[in-house]
Write an enzyme that holds these catalytic residues in place. Structure first.
Site, PDB file in Angstrom:
ATOM      1  N   ASP A  13       1.094  -1.162  -0.198  1.00 29.15           N
ATOM      2  CA  ASP A  13       0.154   0.371  -0.089  1.00 29.15           C
ATOM      3  C   ASP A  13       0.980   1.527  -0.524  1.00 29.15           C
ATOM      4  OD1 ASP A  13      -2.667   1.348  -0.023  1.00 29.15           O
ATOM      5  OD2 ASP A  13      -2.166   1.490   2.264  1.00 29.15           O
ATOM      6  N   ASP A  15      -0.744   4.405   0.765  1.00 24.04           N
ATOM      7  CA  ASP A  15      -0.395   5.772   1.974  1.00 24.04           C
ATOM      8  C   ASP A  15      -0.275   4.763   3.368  1.00 24.04           C
ATOM      9  OD1 ASP A  15      -0.835   8.321   1.049  1.00 24.04           O
ATOM     10  OD2 ASP A  15      -2.863   7.063   0.062  1.00 24.04           O
TER      11      ASP A  15
END
Length: 259
Positions: A13, A15
Site C-alpha cells: 500500500d 498511504d
C-alpha cells in the site's frame, strides 16, 4: 499450517506504508531501492482513484521515492480492467477525476450520460449535486452501479474527508442499488495486480497499514500479509478482527532485509 514459499514478489500500500500525510516513512526509500535492485516484481497500490500512475510517480518523486509508473496500481486501473473484461468497448457515466477517466479512455470506453452501461463512482474533491442526481436517475433507469473503492473517509490535514464509500451509500439509499466495489478489500484488485506483473499469490506478499482493507484483501487473495504500524490500524485494534496478518512489524524499514 503449511509453510509458505519464499517471497518473490511484493505488493505494498502507499498511504500509511510508504508515506504518511505527505512525508515518506523512514525506510521507504531503502525498501523501494532494494526492490528495484533485486529485479523482483512489485507494485505500489492505492485505493485512491483520483490520480494517474504518472501523477503518483511525480508525487512520490517529490518526496524522494522513485517508483516507476509501471509499478503503480490504482483502484481506477483495476476498475477499468474489470469493465474491459466484463463488457469491452462499453459506455459509462463517470463521477471522478483524471485517474479514473483516463483509465477508462485507455481501454476504449466512451464516457456518456446517454443510456450508459455503467455508472462509475470514484474519488473526487468536487462531488456535485447535479452529477449525483444524474447518476441516481441513470441507475434507476437500468445502468449498473460500480464504485472504485469502499473507503468511507479519506485523510487530510484538516481532518477526515468523505470518500467514495460514503457517496456510494448516498446513491444506494436513493436507488436501492448496491455498487460493486472493485478496490480493496476486494481480492480482485490484488489478483489483477499480480497478473499485471506476472506474479503468483503463493510467492507474493502484501504490506499494508489497515486490517480492514490491506490485510483482508491480501489474505483473501492468498498472499502472505504484513501489517505495519505507521498508518491507520493501532496495535490494540488487531485482536478485534476475526483474521490476522501473517506478521506485524513496526514499519516498512523492518522488511528491507526480507527482499
Amino acid at each position: 499450517m503449511a509453510e509458505r514459499k519464499p517471497i518473490e514478489s511484493w505488493l505494498t500500500d502507499m498511504d500509511g506504508v510508504l508515506m504518511h500525510e505527505g512525508i515518506p516513512v523512514p525506510g521507504a526509500d531503502s525498501f523501494i531501492k532494494r526492490l528495484k535492485e533485486s529485479g523482483r516484481p512489485f507494485l505500489v497500490l492505492t485505493n485512491n482513484s483520483m490520480y494517474t500512475p504518472r501523477d503518483l510517480h511525480a508525487r512520490l518523486s517529490r518526496i524522494g521515492l522513485d517508483v516507476p509508473t509501471e509499478n503503480i496500481w490504482t483502484s481506477a486501473l483495476a476498475t477499468a480492467q474489470f469493465l474491459d473484461d466484463q463488457r469491452p468497448g462499453g459506455t459509462a457515466y463517470v463521477i471522478g477525476e483524471a485517474g479514473l477517466t483516463t483509465a477508462l479512455h485507455d481501454i476504449g470506453y466512451v464516457l456518456s450520460d446517454a443510456d450508459p452501461d455503467y455508472v462509475v463512482l470514484g474519488e473526487t474533491r468536487t462531488y456535485s449535486f447535479e452529477a449525483l442526481t444524474r447518476a441516481i436517475r441513470l441507475i434507476n433507469d437500468g445502468a449498473r452501479f460500480i464504485a472504485t473503492n469502499p473507503d468511507e473517509t479519506g485523510p487530510s490535514a484538516e481532518g477526515a474527508l468523505p470518500a467514495t464509500g460514503s457517496v456510494a451509500a448516498l446513491i444506494t439509499k436513493a436507488t436501492g442499488q448496491d455498487p460493486y466495489f472493485v478496490g480493496k478489500p476486494n481480492p480482485l484488485m490484488m489478483r489483477a495486480g499480480l497478473n499485471a506483473i506476472g506474479a503468483h499469490s503463493e510467492t507474493s506478499a502484501m504490506i499494508g497499514d489497515r486490517m480492514d482493507t490491506d490485510v483482508r484483501a491480501g489474505m483473501e487473495a492468498g498472499l502472505e500479509t504484513f501489517l505495519v504500524l505507521t498508518g491507520l490500524t493501532r496495535p490494540d485494534e488487531i485482536e478485534r478482527y476475526p483474521y490476522r496478518p501473517s506478521s506485524v512489524v513496526d514499519s516498512i524499514a523492518d522488511l528491507v532485509d526480507r527482499i
